[in-house]
Scaffold this active site. Structure first.
Site, mmCIF file in Angstrom:
data_model
loop_
_atom_site.group_PDB
_atom_site.id
_atom_site.type_symbol
_atom_site.label_atom_id
_atom_site.label_comp_id
_atom_site.label_asym_id
_atom_site.label_seq_id
_atom_site.Cartn_x
_atom_site.Cartn_y
_atom_site.Cartn_z
ATOM 1 N N ASP A 56 -8.741 -10.294 9.406
ATOM 2 C CA ASP A 56 -9.430 -11.506 8.481
ATOM 3 C C ASP A 56 -10.204 -10.513 7.256
ATOM 4 O O ASP A 56 -10.507 -11.262 6.394
ATOM 5 C CB ASP A 56 -10.367 -12.270 9.224
ATOM 6 C CG ASP A 56 -10.407 -13.624 8.428
ATOM 7 O OD1 ASP A 56 -9.467 -14.046 7.777
ATOM 8 O OD2 ASP A 56 -11.535 -14.441 8.819
ATOM 9 N N HIS A 325 -17.147 -9.695 7.745
ATOM 10 C CA HIS A 325 -16.553 -9.956 6.800
ATOM 11 C C HIS A 325 -16.933 -11.173 6.212
ATOM 12 O O HIS A 325 -16.346 -11.733 5.027
ATOM 13 C CB HIS A 325 -14.836 -9.847 6.944
ATOM 14 C CG HIS A 325 -14.448 -10.718 8.078
ATOM 15 N ND1 HIS A 325 -14.255 -10.472 9.630
ATOM 16 C CD2 HIS A 325 -14.077 -12.022 7.946
ATOM 17 C CE1 HIS A 325 -13.906 -11.589 10.268
ATOM 18 N NE2 HIS A 325 -13.711 -12.260 9.436
#
Length: 918
Positions: A56, A325
């Site tokens: 991701d 993230h």
């Protein structure tokens, strides 16, 4: 959980605290969050992850494969790379390769890498026979309250006898489509997506029927299916024994998911969070080595070590967590951002408290000489009380720099521990009318602290006073017609010339070579669209400029503060000549170092601090620096403060401006054949070269848009803050800048920690350093080696794997207090092979003598990056490449003998060190 792990039915992948972002994180923090997670898993389960699952992060850095190789991983998995590049790799069956992420470490730390195909990490959910999505039988999670009737949104059609064959056909067709994109007959088919398996039994009871049916009819379908972990998949591919292509050290940044979706906005989003995350990281770095020295040198000290470890842990975890993230990237909702900030502030408060109490304990100060800690914040000036500051240098090098203290009065003098006068300069503060900034010149050896007392004047020699000259505010609109009125600001390294007609910078001369570079800076704003009906938008993730950037200011005010040690040029940018308030300001500081001090780094540093905001909606603020260097529009930016990447300007059909933005975590530069201009940053920014000789840094963003997904998740980036980032500029020949940029980048990252104390009543006793002080034997490394880590992790695991597994089986793994005898040491070589004739050489270090100030070293064990493997027993899979056709296991560098270690370019070496018990 223990049983499932042993049976291979459950597996931890990555194993850090988070799946970290790869674009805007610093290597130190990536290593930290991985180490924290691995330590917990190994201590608790004896388990060591060997595969990554980086599905991701928004783009992939070349640092990551190197770190995962050093941590003992056998394979790496990524997904988000440019849509057009992925389509091309997919068509040519090139989604799998052996990645040599570091040019210097090359095949020694290479890793097999799998890029997910266009379906990425979610199950394709279109069903030809149903208008509902497929394979998501538990539907979509609703947080925080589950529906009363158990019916979730978008639940897939349950598998029944009537649709079983249709389901199987759909799944098999998708598997076959994907099989064509890979070289082996093994297909990784990720089942699930974000927030899935909150009702796993519903998921499995449906999928079980499907798996059984396909396997019963495998002759007809040509496919067999099994539930698998990531390691099952990689084991299957590995056992095919194919020869793989090598990828060099090029990264996959930036990342575009569609023609108008360049994910380059998050390089700057939530700049305040990015700045605090880095301040927290550097405070933690200082706190770790400070505590390690205290434990080693003051075994009788009165501080409770277990409590101290908890204080450090609170910051280790907060810094680890924000590397996510959707953390430091700025792609979270405001309330999640506030959680990250609260955790960081709490951890920083704990570590400041710990450092202050250590100083208090070491100096055994009188009870009335209370040490109060206010690290990084400016101390409040107390005119009637003598103040003292304790300044700690966390780097393993001698550092000469300035620290700033807020005082209430211009007449001040500063003394060291022996009562000698210390060079200092005081001037009216940028921040407020009523206070003054006191700049103290400090020279501190590696991992040592010094104590300075600050006294109101009593007739003796005092700090230099910076005098102010204010220049008239200049209208830029007609400036071209007027003749230039130039005036210089000079130190030993540079002459910076300003033009009084515009109040802007005009040129910089590097005095050693007498080379002059034309040099102008201006603030511009990209205007972006927030209405999805009108075209592409900007949001937390995306940068979507709809035209070139527009200059923001029609008038500039100028004030010059000059003193013997420093000149500060204050420029204020107004939207027009009559505006009351400025939106932008730049404070440029040039330092002069007196005789007897090593001023090399200070002299070559042009420090700039910016003040930006509050912005209007849908504005993205950049500082553009234009020079006459013929750079051919080539930019260099770093990957995570670990290695540099070449960024040639690329023209695209769409979105060229945004697709030429790159992350600068710590370093960026432009150069021509002879001269280099380096920018060093203390937080991440987007950076780009939109013209020859130009470099622009995005400093701030404030956005609003009506994209439904962004609104649902409160991701509109209405950031009304004022940000105050700092950038250090260096200009010079490649040879000179090459020797200085690495140490300078770290000197900015790890500025000295300043703690304040007040001493009332009697004259403070400022002893010449106590006998067992930090000064006895500073830890000192040569300039091409960095002390990456010096800490006491506290892990209770055995470094003998068989013993560790046994004690877990016996249920003994968590007994006893934290282990304070094991010191974690990491040393990193800062240079690439061939980068510098001197600094790129391997360096031999005697660990016993390096650490003698901490005690007598009795044993050293070399470990994998996160500490969980003995490097002598670590055997990673060796994937066959054309370069190395023989497939064999492979060991890392030679083990240290007699405490002597040779560190080669770009290596990061990790050790457990044990000292003689005192």
């Amino acid at each position: 959980v223990h049983q499932l792990l042993q049976e291979g039915r459950l597996e931890f992948v990555i194993g850090g605290q988070v799946m970290h972002d790869e674009a805007v994180t610093l290597i130190d923090d990536q290593i930290l969050q991985l180490t924290e997670g691995h330590g917990f898993l190994y201590e608790t389960f004896g388990f060591r992850p060997q595969f990554s699952w980086h599905v991701d992060p928004f783009g992939a850095s070349a640092t990551t494969p190197t770190l995962f190789a050093l941590a003992g991983f056998n394979a790496h998995l990524i997904s988000r790379i440019d849509y057009d590049l992925k389509a091309d790799m997919q068509k040519n069956k090139k989604l799998q390769f052996v990645w040599q992420g570091s040019p210097s470490l090359s095949e020694r730390q290479e890793i097999f890498t799998h890029v997910m195909d266009e379906y990425s990490y979610c199950t394709p959910s279109q069903l030809p026979f149903s208008n509902r999505s497929g394979f998501f039988w538990n539907g979509f999670a609703t947080f925080p309250d589950p529906p009363k009737d158990g019916v979730y949104p978008n639940m897939s059609l349950p598998v029944t006898d009537a649709n079983l064959h249709l389901y199987a056909q759909t799944m098999v067709a998708n598997i076959k489509e994907r099989a064509a994109w890979f070289r082996t007959g093994d297909v990784l088919w990720p089942w699930g997506c974000d927030k899935q398996f909150f009702n796993a039994s519903v998921q499995y009871s449906n999928m079980d029927l499907l798996v059984d049916y396909i396997n019963k009819h495998s002759d007809e379908f040509g496919v067999t299916v099994q539930y698998a972990t990531v390691s099952d998949y990689f084991q299957a591919v590995y056992s095919r024994n194919l020869t793989w292509e090598i990828r060099d050290s090029q990264d996959f940044l930036p990342y575009s998911s569609e023609p108008f979706q360049a994910w380059t906005g998050f390089y700057t989003s939530r700049s305040t969070l990015k700045g605090i995350a880095r301040r927290a990281s550097s405070l933690l770095y200082a706190g770790e080595s400070f505590f390690t020295q205290y434990v080693r040198k003051h075994p009788e000290g009165s501080i409770c070590k277990c409590k101290a470890l908890k204080q450090l842990q609170s910051l280790r975890w907060a810094v680890s967590e924000v590397q996510h993230h959707d953390g430091i990237t700025g792609t979270e909702s405001p309330k999640v951002k506030d959680m990250y900030l609260n955790n960081l502030m709490y951890g920083m408060f704990n570590v400041k408290k710990l450092m202050a109490s250590i100083i208090f304990d070491i100096n055994n100060a009188k009870k009335n000489g209370e040490v109060y800690s206010s690290v990084y914040t400016k101390g409040s000036g107390k005119p009637d009380v003598d103040q003292y500051v304790v300044v700690y240098n966390p780097l393993a090098w001698n550092i000469t720099t300035f620290v700033t203290v807020s005082v209430s009065n211009e007449a001040m003098s500063v003394y060291d521990e022996l009562g000698r006068s210390v060079p200092a300069q005081v001037q009216s503060s940028v921040e407020s009318q009523s206070t003054y900034d006191l700049y103290i010149l400090v020279a501190i050896s590696g991992l040592s602290y010094r104590k300075y007392s600050i006294k109101p004047l009593n007739g003796k020699q005092s700090a230099f006073i910076g005098r102010s000259i204010k220049y008239k505010r200049r209208d830029l609109t007609g400036a071209d017609q007027r003749s230039q009125q130039l005036f210089p600001v000079v130190n030993n390294c540079y002459q910076i010339v300003f033009d009084q007609n515009t109040n802007l910078m005009h040129s910089i001369t590097e005095r050693e070579t007498n080379q002059t570079v034309q040099f102008t800076q201006e603030f511009l704003e990209y205007h972006v669209n927030g209405d999805t009906k009108k075209g592409p938008i900007s949001d937390n993730y995306l940068f979507g400029p709809n035209a070139s950037a527009v200059p923001v200011s029609k008038a500039v005010g100028l004030e010059v503060m000059s003193g013997n040690l420093m000149t500060e040029i204050r420029q204020y940018f107004y939207s027009n000549v009559t505006s009351q308030d400025y939106i932008y300001a730049v404070y440029t500081r040039l330092y002069s170092v007196p005789e007897g001090y090593d001023g090399k780094l200070l002299c070559h540093r042009i420090e700039q601090e910016y003040s930006v905001g509050p912005l209007e909606f849908n504005r993205e603020a950049v500082l553009r620096t234009s020079t006459n260097l013929n750079t051919r529009q080539l930019l260099y930016t770093d990957n995570n403060g670990y290695q540099m990447q070449k960024r040639p300007f690329k023209a695209y059909v769409n979105n060229t401006v945004a697709r030429n933005y790159y992350p600068m975590v710590q370093t960026a530069y432009i150069e021509d054949d002879t001269t280099r201009l380096i920018l060093l940053a203390e937080r991440a920014h987007g950076v780009s070269s939109q013209g020859n000789g130009q470099v622009e840094v995005m400093l701030h963003r404030r956005l609003w848009n009506n994209l439904q997904w962004d609104l649902n998740n409160n991701l509109t980036l209405n950031d009304s803050s004022v940000v105050r980032p700092v950038i250090w500029l260096m200009l010079g020949t490649k040879a000179v800048t090459n020797t200085l940029y690495q140490t300078s980048a770290l000197a900015l990252e790890h500025r000295p920690v300043v703690m304040f104390g007040a001493l009332s009543g009697d004259k403070p006793k400022l002893p010449g350093q106590p006998q067992n002080s930090v000064h006895d034997s500073p830890v000192a490394l040569p300039p091409n080696l960095h002390l990456q880590t010096l800490s006491i992790p506290g892990w209770r695991y055995s470094s003998n794997h068989a013993e560790q597994v046994l004690s877990i089986r016996m249920g003994k793994q968590k007994q006893g207090d934290a282990d304070f005898s094991r010191v974690l040491l990491r040393i990193r070589h800062l240079y690439e092979v061939g980068e510098s004739p001197v600094l790129s050489q391997p360096v031999t270090v005697d660990l016993k003598s390096l650490l003698k100030g901490l005690g007598s070293v009795v044993a050293v064990e070399e470990r994998s990056l996160t500490g969980t493997w003995d490097v002598n027993t670590l055997e990673r899979w060796k994937w066959k490449t054309a370069q190395y056709p023989g497939k064999s296991f492979f060991n890392s560098t030679e083990a240290s003998d007699d405490f002597i270690v040779t560190v080669h370019p770009k290596e990061i070496r990790t050790f457990f060190v044990y000292f003689q018990v005192q």
